[in-house]
Write an enzyme that holds these catalytic residues in place. Structure first.
Site, mmCIF file in Angstrom:
data_model
loop_
_atom_site.group_PDB
_atom_site.id
_atom_site.type_symbol
_atom_site.label_atom_id
_atom_site.label_comp_id
_atom_site.label_asym_id
_atom_site.label_seq_id
_atom_site.Cartn_x
_atom_site.Cartn_y
_atom_site.Cartn_z
ATOM 1 N N GLY A 12 68.287 93.947 91.838
ATOM 2 C CA GLY A 12 68.107 92.604 91.650
ATOM 3 C C GLY A 12 66.690 92.059 91.923
ATOM 4 N N ASN A 13 65.849 92.775 92.651
ATOM 5 C CA ASN A 13 64.452 92.280 92.727
ATOM 6 C C ASN A 13 63.662 92.415 91.442
ATOM 7 O OD1 ASN A 13 64.476 95.099 93.138
ATOM 8 N ND2 ASN A 13 62.720 95.195 94.452
ATOM 9 N N LYS A 129 84.987 91.557 97.495
ATOM 10 C CA LYS A 129 83.418 91.334 96.846
ATOM 11 C C LYS A 129 83.180 89.722 96.874
ATOM 12 C CE LYS A 129 79.715 92.258 94.768
ATOM 13 N NZ LYS A 129 78.524 92.797 95.863
ATOM 14 N N LYS A 213 77.250 97.800 90.230
ATOM 15 C CA LYS A 213 76.033 98.131 89.340
ATOM 16 C C LYS A 213 75.819 99.633 89.090
ATOM 17 C CE LYS A 213 72.209 97.642 90.185
ATOM 18 N NZ LYS A 213 71.171 98.509 91.062
ATOM 19 N N LYS A 275 74.536 103.463 96.669
ATOM 20 C CA LYS A 275 73.681 104.079 95.795
ATOM 21 C C LYS A 275 73.939 105.623 96.089
ATOM 22 C CE LYS A 275 70.606 100.029 96.159
ATOM 23 N NZ LYS A 275 71.225 99.367 94.789
#
Length: 313
Positions: A12-13, A129, A213, A275
């Site tokens: 997101g960053n 979520k 994602k 991740k």
């Protein structure tokens, strides 16, 4: 690192900081594109995926504020596709400018991507979520009466709508992605985890859900037979004993070693664990591919050994 097929999953960053304006997000994306250029100038086939959490949250808020009989709010799957389009447009536009500035004759395409999920996924019976704006208890109760959705208290900051987050099982446009990259076209795909769809007798149908994602990027990398899956996050490396006196940076690690660390509870569920799980899934499904977890700032230094490299053995 030359001439590889690489999927880069942007965090997101890479798009949004504290300023949600179009101008600020374009500036952030341009900075991100600058860091991606080294992968491009090395001659790699590049597929870019990205998050959309803040953007889709803001869009849902806009939809709710403007909701009326004549202008009804759009459902979540449509909002995901809308942010795929807007972020993809910004990214392909900025990347196109940068390619031109560097004298590189390559095309960039952003693809609205549908990601197939299993309608029997356990996530559909346990929505967890959080999405959208924070509400008071009273506002949440009124919203629930209106849309029959579930709202839960989140981090002591208020109530938020919760939706299912099923695992991706397929990428509907996978063949199109392969054809694009085989023709040397830089491809932006699976934005925001992709638009979640289920297969019905009449084709694919959008569902009220969001897909992680990184897991969507892993599935994409697996299906296009990528050589590398690069997952970008807020730290330069994966660590064990993170933020403790005996903190240890991982540079090269095997799947089995990571599984051991997962059993020890080394990785936080809401941040690094997804991740790690995505990286493991890709490496296990790949013939010889590796996954790399690092920060956006270190992206240009991967060929010099930056980041944590995950391999089979």
């Amino acid at each position: 690192m030359e001439n590889k097929r690489i999927v880069v999953a942007l965090g997101g960053n890479a798009i949004l900081s504290d300023d949600a304006s179009e101008k600020a997000q374009k500036i952030a994306i341009r900075s991100t594109c600058e860091k991606l250029m080294k992968l491009i100038t090395s001659g790699n086939q590049l597929i870019i995926s990205h998050g959309n959490g803040p953007q889709v949250g803001n869009l849902l808020l806009q939809q709710q504020v403007a909701d009326s009989i004549k202008n009804p709010a759009m459902p979540l799957d449509t909002c995901v596709s809308m942010t795929q389009g807007s972020i993809g447009y910004w990214m392909q536009n900025e990347m196109g400018k940068m390619l031109h500035e560097n004298g590189i004759n390559r095309t960039v395409v952003s693809l609205v991507t549908q990601v197939c999920v299993d309608e029997k996924d356990a996530a559909f019976s346990n929505p967890a979520k959080p999405i959208g704006p924070f509400l008071t208890k009273e506002e949440a109760d009124l919203a629930s009466e209106k849309d029959s959705c579930i709202y839960k208290e989140d981090s002591g900051r208020g109530y938020r709508k919760v939706v299912p987050s099923p695992k991706p099982v397929g990428i509907v446009e996978c063949d199109a992605v392969v054809k694009l990259i085989e023709n040397d076209i830089i491809t932006i795909s699976c934005g925001g985890g992709g638009v979640p769809v289920v297969l019905t007798e009449n084709g694919y149908k959008g569902v009220e859900a969001v897909i992680d994602k990184d897991l969507a990027s892993q599935k994409l990398a697996e299906l296009v037979e990528a050589d590398e899956l690069i997952i970008l996050t807020g730290v330069d490396n994966v660590y064990i004993n993170f933020n403790k006196p005996n903190q240890e940076k991982l540079t090269n690690v095997t799947v089995n070693e990571l599984k051991k660390y997962i059993e020890e509870g080394q990785f936080a569920k809401g941040s690094m664990l997804p991740k790690i799980e995505a990286a493991i899934a890709f490496v296990e499904a790949s013939k010889s591919g590796v996954a790399i977890i690092t920060s956006l700032e270190k992206l240009g230094e991967i060929s010099e050994g930056a980041g944590t490299v995950i391999s089979k053995n």
